[in-house]
Design a protein around this motif. Structure first.
Motif, PDB file in Angstrom:
ATOM      1  N   MET A   1     -15.537 -37.752  70.831  1.00 28.79           N
ATOM      2  CA  MET A   1     -15.211 -37.359  69.459  1.00 28.79           C
ATOM      3  C   MET A   1     -16.459 -37.454  68.579  1.00 28.79           C
ATOM      4  O   MET A   1     -17.238 -38.376  68.714  1.00 28.79           O
ATOM      5  N   PHE A   2     -16.610 -36.496  67.678  1.00 31.26           N
ATOM      6  CA  PHE A   2     -17.804 -36.538  66.837  1.00 31.26           C
ATOM      7  C   PHE A   2     -17.613 -37.540  65.717  1.00 31.26           C
ATOM      8  O   PHE A   2     -16.512 -37.894  65.364  1.00 31.26           O
ATOM      9  N   LYS A   3     -18.689 -37.979  65.197  1.00 36.02           N
ATOM     10  CA  LYS A   3     -18.643 -38.833  64.015  1.00 36.02           C
ATOM     11  C   LYS A   3     -19.853 -38.511  63.170  1.00 36.02           C
ATOM     12  O   LYS A   3     -20.985 -38.636  63.618  1.00 36.02           O
ATOM     13  N   LEU A   4     -19.573 -38.042  61.964  1.00 41.62           N
ATOM     14  CA  LEU A   4     -20.702 -37.763  61.086  1.00 41.62           C
ATOM     15  C   LEU A   4     -21.363 -39.069  60.692  1.00 41.62           C
ATOM     16  O   LEU A   4     -20.692 -40.060  60.465  1.00 41.62           O
ATOM     17  N   ASP A 158     -18.917 -34.527  54.196  1.00 41.49           N
ATOM     18  CA  ASP A 158     -19.278 -33.923  55.487  1.00 41.49           C
ATOM     19  C   ASP A 158     -20.767 -33.631  55.623  1.00 41.49           C
ATOM     20  O   ASP A 158     -21.295 -33.626  56.732  1.00 41.49           O
ATOM     21  N   LYS A 179      -9.465 -37.133  49.799  1.00 43.53           N
ATOM     22  CA  LYS A 179      -9.078 -36.614  51.112  1.00 43.53           C
ATOM     23  C   LYS A 179      -8.450 -35.229  50.989  1.00 43.53           C
ATOM     24  O   LYS A 179      -8.740 -34.333  51.781  1.00 43.53           O
ATOM     25  N   PHE A 183      -9.749 -31.919  52.937  1.00 42.80           N
ATOM     26  CA  PHE A 183      -8.941 -31.149  53.886  1.00 42.80           C
ATOM     27  C   PHE A 183      -8.821 -29.693  53.417  1.00 42.80           C
ATOM     28  O   PHE A 183      -8.851 -28.766  54.221  1.00 42.80           O
ATOM     29  N   ARG A 186     -12.149 -27.929  54.157  1.00 40.01           N
ATOM     30  CA  ARG A 186     -12.304 -27.598  55.579  1.00 40.01           C
ATOM     31  C   ARG A 186     -11.395 -26.425  55.959  1.00 40.01           C
ATOM     32  O   ARG A 186     -11.793 -25.542  56.725  1.00 40.01           O
ATOM     33  N   ARG A 190     -12.787 -22.876  57.322  1.00 42.58           N
ATOM     34  CA  ARG A 190     -12.400 -22.335  58.631  1.00 42.58           C
ATOM     35  C   ARG A 190     -11.832 -20.940  58.480  1.00 42.58           C
ATOM     36  O   ARG A 190     -12.150 -20.031  59.236  1.00 42.58           O
ATOM     37  N   GLU A 194     -13.974 -18.287  60.498  1.00 43.90           N
ATOM     38  CA  GLU A 194     -13.460 -17.934  61.825  1.00 43.90           C
ATOM     39  C   GLU A 194     -13.000 -16.482  61.851  1.00 43.90           C
ATOM     40  O   GLU A 194     -12.443 -15.998  60.862  1.00 43.90           O
TER      41      GLU A 194
ATOM     42  N   GLU B   6      -1.739 -32.482  58.319  1.00 41.40           N
ATOM     43  CA  GLU B   6      -3.151 -32.125  58.144  1.00 41.40           C
ATOM     44  C   GLU B   6      -4.028 -33.376  58.087  1.00 41.40           C
ATOM     45  O   GLU B   6      -5.126 -33.409  58.644  1.00 41.40           O
ATOM     46  N   GLU B   7      -3.523 -34.401  57.429  1.00 42.61           N
ATOM     47  CA  GLU B   7      -4.297 -35.640  57.321  1.00 42.61           C
ATOM     48  C   GLU B   7      -4.484 -36.280  58.692  1.00 42.61           C
ATOM     49  O   GLU B   7      -5.581 -36.735  59.036  1.00 42.61           O
ATOM     50  N   ASN B  10      -7.023 -34.272  60.681  1.00 45.08           N
ATOM     51  CA  ASN B  10      -8.394 -34.514  60.215  1.00 45.08           C
ATOM     52  C   ASN B  10      -8.879 -35.902  60.588  1.00 45.08           C
ATOM     53  O   ASN B  10     -10.037 -36.084  60.965  1.00 45.08           O
ATOM     54  N   ASP B  11      -7.985 -36.883  60.473  1.00 45.79           N
ATOM     55  CA  ASP B  11      -8.367 -38.248  60.866  1.00 45.79           C
ATOM     56  C   ASP B  11      -8.740 -38.294  62.342  1.00 45.79           C
ATOM     57  O   ASP B  11      -9.724 -38.932  62.731  1.00 45.79           O
ATOM     58  N   LEU B  12      -7.949 -37.624  63.153  1.00 49.50           N
ATOM     59  CA  LEU B  12      -8.242 -37.604  64.592  1.00 49.50           C
ATOM     60  C   LEU B  12      -9.548 -36.870  64.866  1.00 49.50           C
ATOM     61  O   LEU B  12     -10.366 -37.313  65.672  1.00 49.50           O
ATOM     62  N   ALA B  13      -9.730 -35.763  64.175  1.00 46.10           N
ATOM     63  CA  ALA B  13     -10.969 -35.004  64.373  1.00 46.10           C
ATOM     64  C   ALA B  13     -12.183 -35.817  63.940  1.00 46.10           C
ATOM     65  O   ALA B  13     -13.258 -35.728  64.529  1.00 46.10           O
ATOM     66  N   ASP B  14     -12.001 -36.626  62.877  1.00 43.87           N
ATOM     67  CA  ASP B  14     -13.097 -37.465  62.379  1.00 43.87           C
ATOM     68  C   ASP B  14     -13.264 -38.737  63.200  1.00 43.87           C
ATOM     69  O   ASP B  14     -14.129 -39.556  62.898  1.00 43.87           O
ATOM     70  N   ASP B  15     -12.381 -38.907  64.161  1.00 42.23           N
ATOM     71  CA  ASP B  15     -12.407 -40.129  64.967  1.00 42.23           C
ATOM     72  C   ASP B  15     -12.098 -41.355  64.124  1.00 42.23           C
ATOM     73  O   ASP B  15     -12.521 -42.469  64.437  1.00 42.23           O
ATOM     74  N   ALA B  16     -11.438 -41.111  62.991  1.00 39.51           N
ATOM     75  CA  ALA B  16     -11.033 -42.221  62.122  1.00 39.51           C
ATOM     76  C   ALA B  16      -9.544 -42.432  62.342  1.00 39.51           C
ATOM     77  O   ALA B  16      -8.714 -41.980  61.558  1.00 39.51           O
ATOM     78  N   ILE B  17      -9.212 -43.055  63.437  1.00 43.31           N
ATOM     79  CA  ILE B  17      -7.802 -43.155  63.812  1.00 43.31           C
ATOM     80  C   ILE B  17      -7.154 -44.353  63.122  1.00 43.31           C
ATOM     81  O   ILE B  17      -7.413 -45.498  63.486  1.00 43.31           O
ATOM     82  N   ARG B  20      -1.497 -45.236  61.490  1.00 44.75           N
ATOM     83  CA  ARG B  20      -0.358 -44.328  61.443  1.00 44.75           C
ATOM     84  C   ARG B  20      -0.385 -43.295  62.586  1.00 44.75           C
ATOM     85  O   ARG B  20       0.579 -42.619  62.827  1.00 44.75           O
ATOM     86  N   GLU B  38      -6.163 -27.218  66.867  1.00 46.62           N
ATOM     87  CA  GLU B  38      -6.499 -27.443  65.455  1.00 46.62           C
ATOM     88  C   GLU B  38      -7.588 -28.519  65.336  1.00 46.62           C
ATOM     89  O   GLU B  38      -8.553 -28.371  64.578  1.00 46.62           O
ATOM     90  N   ILE B  42     -11.484 -28.147  63.794  1.00 48.52           N
ATOM     91  CA  ILE B  42     -12.089 -29.015  62.761  1.00 48.52           C
ATOM     92  C   ILE B  42     -13.405 -29.605  63.287  1.00 48.52           C
ATOM     93  O   ILE B  42     -14.405 -29.653  62.579  1.00 48.52           O
ATOM     94  N   ARG B  43     -13.393 -30.004  64.550  1.00 47.64           N
ATOM     95  CA  ARG B  43     -14.614 -30.568  65.134  1.00 47.64           C
ATOM     96  C   ARG B  43     -15.713 -29.518  65.249  1.00 47.64           C
ATOM     97  O   ARG B  43     -16.894 -29.811  65.070  1.00 47.64           O
ATOM     98  N   ALA B  46     -17.287 -29.211  61.955  1.00 50.34           N
ATOM     99  CA  ALA B  46     -18.131 -30.383  61.668  1.00 50.34           C
ATOM    100  C   ALA B  46     -19.455 -30.303  62.422  1.00 50.34           C
ATOM    101  O   ALA B  46     -20.493 -30.726  61.913  1.00 50.34           O
TER     102      ALA B  46
END
Lengths: 196, 224
Positions: A1-4, A158, A179, A183, A186, A190, A194, B6-7, B10-17, B20, B38, B42-43, B46
């Motif tokens: 998983m990426f992390k900025l 970001d 947040k 969202f 983003r 996209r 896209e 959506e939240e 995005n949290d999963l994509a940001d690796d901020a799990i 919840r 999806e 997002i990734r 990024a």
């Protein structure tokens, strides 16, 4: 998983200028001389950090002319406040935070005047700008078309690596609002980038 | 099947799990192509963002403008800064400031001229007509002077416009256009209310602003 990377890692990195990596002692010396009124030292600090500040201002404002004005304001404010820089953080981090504050406070003051501009009119290639492919340009243009709140949060989170808590504090909004802006940004990007 | 919000995506994509996103959501992701796609989108975005340059060089004229603003001034000592909340710049070649002034003064003009229910302060309304006459006569003379000066300065800038960056020229032209619109607005207001000294002052101030802006533009031209 990426992390900025977070703001510290993105902001406090040594700034490359003219292919040379600046040493901390060099920057400390320049700051010391500039705060004593040495214009030449301050110009050197400008040369080292202007690209980073301008890029931030450009993305936050979405307008090249506005970004140039904001960059001027940031460095004039920096000049005025140099003596308050204690060296507790990297100068680049201190300056970056100052730039964000100047851009956001100006934004709040002139919010009615800020407007989205035609994407085609922005981001001319400037000397020193490295653009590897046209998709970068498409992305930059798409960023300028975002609504102001969404663009601000998106750039800070970001691109610049700030956390939602920091952004909320800087912008005077709730973390949830930050947040929601991100969202939305983003999602819009996209949709814009896209293939349909 | 209930997809992730959506939240959560995005949290999963940001690796901020966060807490919840529990085991049930992980099971869902494992089974749901839509949500996985999806997150991947997002990734992917990024990844592109991460490749953007963090440094872009500003226009060449940015430093000369900063230098002019800080010239002859030393950084403010800490103890003075606490007294002086913010020192105004020595001079302001800021097209934005000009535009802002124009916008603000335009709004004031609009309020003064178009709202009959707004009472004009007595100190303004009761100025003797003879003073107004003199003021208007003086304004007419000054207006011609302003116009000539502005025309000469603009001609000087125009003749060497290729020596300024396109961004600077665009900023100047945009500002001039706005100021001209504000001048026109004030002139029309003055035509409807020739004795209004406030509008006459506004008109003069807008001409001054235009001349000032053009002077700044000529200062940006390289020394020949």
């Amino acid at each position: 998983m990426f992390k900025l990377p977070g703001p510290a890692s993105r902001v406090a990195q040594p700034v490359k200028s003219n292919s040379s990596v600046l040493s901390a002692s060099n920057v400390t010396d320049l700051v010391s001389r500039a705060s004593a009124g040495d214009n030449a030292a301050f110009e050197e600090l400008y040369r080292q950090h202007a690209g980073r500040v301008y890029a931030l201002c450009l993305r936050l404002s979405g307008d090249t002319g506005r970004a140039s004005e904001l960059t001027q304001d940031v460095f004039v404010r920096c000049w005025e406040r140099l003596e308050s820089f204690r060296g507790e953080s990297a100068f680049s981090s201190w300056l970056h935070r100052l730039a964000v504050n100047v851009a956001l406070s100006t934004h709040r003051r002139d919010s009615r005047r800020w407007r989205r501009v035609q994407a085609v009119a922005i981001l001319p290639d400037a000397p020193g700008t490295v653009r590897s492919d046209s998709s970068d340009i498409d992305l930059e243009k798409a960023i300028t078309t975002l609504p102001t709140g969404a663009r601000t949060v998106f750039v800070l989170h970001d691109v610049e690596g700030y956390k939602h808590e920091e952004i909320a504090n800087l912008m005077g909004i709730a973390v949830g609002t930050s947040k929601a802006h991100l969202f939305r940004a983003r999602r819009l990007l996209r949709k814009s980038l896209e293939p349909q | 099947m209930k997809h992730l919000t959506e939240e959560q995506l995005n949290d999963l994509a940001d690796d901020a799990i966060p807490a919840r996103v529990g085991p049930e959501h992980e099971r869902h992701i494992a089974e749901c192509l839509t949500c996985r796609a999806e997150i991947a989108r997002i990734r992917s975005l990024a990844k592109r963002i991460g490749a953007l340059p963090l440094s872009i060089q500003p226009p060449a004229e940015t430093w000369p403008m900063i230098s002019a603003r800080i010239r002859n001034s030393a950084p403010i000592p800490d103890q003075e800064r606490s007294v002086l909340s913010r020192r105004p710049p020595a001079w302001s070649w800021l097209a934005a400031a000009a535009v802002l002034l124009v916008v603000v003064s335009s709004a004031v003009t609009t309020l003064v001229v178009r709202r009959p229910d707004v009472e004009v302060p007595a100190t303004v309304a009761s100025r003797p007509a003879t003073d107004n006459d003199r003021n208007l006569a003086a304004l007419s003379s000054r207006e011609e002077g302003f116009r000539n000066t502005a025309d000469e300065l603009w001609a000087a800038v125009n003749a060497r416009r290729d020596q300024l960056s396109p961004e600077t020229i665009a900023t100047v032209e945009r500002s001039i256009k706005l100021i001209d619109a504000a001048i026109l607005e004030a002139r029309e207001a003055l035509a409807s209310d020739p004795n209004n000294a406030v509008i006459a002052d506004m008109l003069a101030a807008r001409y001054e602003r235009k001349v000032d802006l053009l002077k700044r533009a000529t200062e940006l031209l390289p020394q020949s």
